[in-house]
Write a protein that holds these residues in place. Sequence first.
Motif, PDB file in Angstrom:
ATOM      1  N   LEU A   7      53.551  82.186  36.179  1.00 29.33           N
ATOM      2  CA  LEU A   7      54.933  81.795  36.488  1.00 29.33           C
ATOM      3  C   LEU A   7      55.917  82.732  35.770  1.00 29.33           C
ATOM      4  N   SER A   8      55.574  83.999  35.760  1.00 24.83           N
ATOM      5  CA  SER A   8      56.361  85.061  35.103  1.00 24.83           C
ATOM      6  C   SER A   8      56.402  84.941  33.585  1.00 24.83           C
ATOM      7  N   ILE A   9      55.590  84.075  33.004  1.00 25.16           N
ATOM      8  CA  ILE A   9      55.510  83.951  31.540  1.00 25.16           C
ATOM      9  C   ILE A   9      54.289  84.765  31.070  1.00 25.16           C
ATOM     10  N   PRO A  10      54.497  85.705  30.122  1.00 24.53           N
ATOM     11  CA  PRO A  10      53.347  86.520  29.685  1.00 24.53           C
ATOM     12  C   PRO A  10      52.429  85.793  28.690  1.00 24.53           C
ATOM     13  N   PHE A  11      51.138  85.828  28.956  1.00 27.35           N
ATOM     14  CA  PHE A  11      50.108  85.299  28.047  1.00 27.35           C
ATOM     15  C   PHE A  11      49.232  86.485  27.644  1.00 27.35           C
ATOM     16  N   HIS A  12      48.955  86.650  26.343  1.00 25.39           N
ATOM     17  CA  HIS A  12      48.155  87.828  25.989  1.00 25.39           C
ATOM     18  C   HIS A  12      46.689  87.647  26.363  1.00 25.39           C
TER      19      HIS A  12
END
Length: 303
Positions: A7-12
């Motif tokens: 959802l356009s949120i970056p997760f490493h």
Amino acid sequence: MLHTSFLSIPFHNPLVLASGILGVSAASMNHVVDNGAGGVTVKSLSKEPRTGHANPTMIASDTHMLNAVGLSNPGIDHGLGELRMFKQRSTAPLIGSIFASTPEEFADVAKKISTAPIDILELDISCPNVSTEFGEPFAYSPHAILTIIKKVKAVTDKPISIKLSPNAWNIAALARVAEQAGADAITAVNTVSGMQINVQARMPVLHNKYGGVSGPALFPIALKCVYDIYAAVNIPIIATGGVTTGEDALAMIMAGATLVGVGSAVYYRGTGVFQKIVVEMQQIMQDEGIASLDEIRGVAHAS
Ligand SMILES: Cc1cc2nc3c(=O)[nH]c(=O)nc-3n(C[C@H](O)[C@H](O)[C@H](O)COP(=O)(O)O)c2cc1C
């Protein structure tokens, strides 16, 4: 290699702590991020504090856990402080989780939790262990799913993920209802209903009689749910249920998952489980010549 956009949120990396596994305390959520989790989900919060069910509430074997904790939590007002504290120490994405006994109450609690720095709001409509109090879980009813999502959407700007139940025979159709109602994502799955009987005592082991099965035994059930949901909707999936190894996590992504929830594996492999799964995923990807998770998402549908 494991970087994931959800959802356009970056997760490493795509691994998120599943709801309910380490409670609501900021310290334990920060601890799993420090130990490799890409993001965390808080234990589901309700309008008022709840003590949950009487003991025994949990048993575990090599293959599964069976719990009837009964959604014990300190309530949304206390929870808000923990969510804020988590974010003071971490930039990792935070998934807020709530449950309620009516659609109106869902909206009330959603409004409150939306004042906290959460990135995503997960709606737990699928706990199988509280039906004596709440009646049939909302997760079995298309009408309830539609109503809850519409009411919550009206009071929050946070993206919402609705957590579905593997006890529903038509989970993919219910995911489609959720998508049409405006859900931004699907979390699949909660625990599956189960019980254990102590033969010597001639009675159920759990005080609540029934509980929710999680851990390795849930994995093939959850994997099929994720596979079927991916074929039915265009919104992303947080795949949760029995993921214990890097191979499990990659199978979930091949079924169509974007994020992967890790819950009971914390019990089986310790809080270092996130880093262990990351290393296992990287090793398999290297051996198989896979450069990114986008390359393999949903790939098992091609066969
Ligand atoms: C002790 C325990 C408590 C849980 N509490 C919650 C909860 O509060 N809210 C929720 O949405 N799911 C809750 N769950 C379900 C987990 O988030 C997850 O969906 C389920 O355990 C399957 O994943 P796993 O096999 O990796 O544990 C709980 C699970 C366990 C074992």
